[in-house]
Design a protein around this motif. Structure first.
Motif, PDB file in Angstrom:
ATOM      1  N   TYR A 105       0.837  -1.207   0.000  1.00 10.30           N
ATOM      2  CA  TYR A 105       0.000   0.000   0.000  1.00 10.30           C
ATOM      3  C   TYR A 105       0.868   1.251   0.000  1.00 10.30           C
ATOM      4  O   TYR A 105       0.587   2.218  -0.715  1.00 10.30           O
ATOM      5  N   ARG A 106       1.926   1.224   0.802  1.00 14.25           N
ATOM      6  CA  ARG A 106       2.810   2.392   0.878  1.00 14.25           C
ATOM      7  C   ARG A 106       3.427   2.704  -0.485  1.00 14.25           C
ATOM      8  O   ARG A 106       3.567   3.858  -0.878  1.00 14.25           O
ATOM      9  N   ALA A 107       3.772   1.653  -1.237  1.00 14.16           N
ATOM     10  CA  ALA A 107       4.414   1.837  -2.550  1.00 14.16           C
ATOM     11  C   ALA A 107       3.402   2.103  -3.660  1.00 14.16           C
ATOM     12  O   ALA A 107       3.695   2.840  -4.605  1.00 14.16           O
ATOM     13  N   HIS A 108       2.214   1.490  -3.562  1.00 14.34           N
ATOM     14  CA  HIS A 108       1.223   1.560  -4.655  1.00 14.34           C
ATOM     15  C   HIS A 108      -0.177   1.833  -4.101  1.00 14.34           C
ATOM     16  O   HIS A 108      -1.087   1.009  -4.289  1.00 14.34           O
ATOM     17  N   PRO A 109      -0.395   2.960  -3.434  1.00 12.58           N
ATOM     18  CA  PRO A 109      -1.715   3.187  -2.808  1.00 12.58           C
ATOM     19  C   PRO A 109      -2.876   3.142  -3.795  1.00 12.58           C
ATOM     20  O   PRO A 109      -3.973   2.693  -3.439  1.00 12.58           O
ATOM     21  N   ASN A 110      -2.644   3.557  -5.038  1.00 15.72           N
ATOM     22  CA  ASN A 110      -3.733   3.585  -6.020  1.00 15.72           C
ATOM     23  C   ASN A 110      -4.148   2.197  -6.495  1.00 15.72           C
ATOM     24  O   ASN A 110      -5.196   2.048  -7.135  1.00 15.72           O
ATOM     25  N   ARG A 111      -3.331   1.184  -6.191  1.00 14.38           N
ATOM     26  CA  ARG A 111      -3.651  -0.172  -6.641  1.00 14.38           C
ATOM     27  C   ARG A 111      -4.367  -0.976  -5.559  1.00 14.38           C
ATOM     28  O   ARG A 111      -4.681  -2.156  -5.772  1.00 14.38           O
TER      29      ARG A 111
END
Length: 267
Positions: A105-111
């Motif tokens: 989530y920290r790296a790819h919140p939009n996913r």
């Protein structure tokens, strides 16, 4: 079974059912087999994606310790979503799998559509606590090198019945993936903006305070404590686990339907 190739490292995965994607990650030294008892319930209305982390189960066991890390695991998860055609997914896991889900989530919140965090710790703010954890992780790696897969026979239920080719991947994963480098994940909890469910077994003593902490820090997080369950809450109490998770997933589906209807009405 399908695999993806990640710079020469084969990553094994399975897809069950159809619907909104749900990516689940197992704990350290377990495999995707730990979710066997939940496949029917979770794949009824979702595209359930299960996988073996590198060094585990049917995935590749690279010989270079540098091929095992939080960043590479997060990148593997993104590549899996790409492979199944999922721009976004509900992302969750148990123990190390839950920690990696927070890191994802920290790296790819939009996913990430939502988070499902099971029997997990979010890392450590203090260097001293992290060093104690990391020493234990290195000791675990050393033990797997010395004793091989025999170590798992005395492990908790999500690990004692799983199959690995040998212990070398687990030893390297302990040093590269189980160890932690900084406080970025725990510090990012207040920034989480998606629905989050935290599940913990009432007897999983080492993770009770961590679960309370995450529930307090993640805005709007829900928490369920499951009685008579240890660290493998989904195996110790499979029905109670499903009873906790399905209403959360159903709520997400209802919200999506409502948002779609609102968008159509507006257009």
């Amino acid at each position: 079974m399908p695999t993806i190739d990640r710079d020469g490292v084969r990553i094994h995965y399975e897809v069950h059912g159809s619907g909104p994607p749900l990516l689940l990650t197992h704990g350290y030294s377990s495999t995707c087999g730990m979710w066997q008892g939940q496949i029917a319930a979770l794949s009824k209305h979702h595209k359930l994606v299960l996988w073996d982390m590198r060094g585990h189960g049917q995935s590749g066991y690279p010989e270079d310790t540098a091929a095992y890390s939080e960043a590479l695991t997060v990148a593997d998860m993104a590549a899996l979503l790409d492979a199944v055609g999922a721009e976004q997914a509900i992302v969750g896991g148990l123990s190390l799998g839950g920690y990696m889900s927070l890191a994802f989530y920290r790296a790819h919140p939009n996913r990430v559509r939502a988070l499902l965090i099971i029997d997990t710790g979010p890392g450590f703010k203090k260097d001293e606590a992290r060093e104690v954890w990391n020493k234990r992780a290195h000791d675990t790696g050393d033990r797997f090198e010395r004793e091989g897969l025999e170590v798992l026979k005395s492990a908790s239920r999500e690990r004692s019945s799983v199959t690995h080719r040998d212990a070398s991947g687990l030893a390297r994963a302990a040093r590269g993936m189980l160890t932690q480098r900084d406080a970025r994940v725990i510090d990012s909890l207040p920034d989480i903006k998606v629905p989050s469910l935290i599940v913990v077994g009432a007897d999983d003593t080492p993770f009770l305070a961590a679960s309370d902490y995450m529930a307090a820090k993640i805005p709007g997080a829900q928490k369920v404590v499951i009685p008579a369950a240890g660290h493998a809450v989904n195996i110790d109490q499979p029905q109670a686990f499903i009873d906790a998770v399905l209403p959360f997933l159903d709520g997400l589906d209802a919200k999506t339907t409502e948002e779609t209807a609102t968008t159509k009405a507006a257009s």
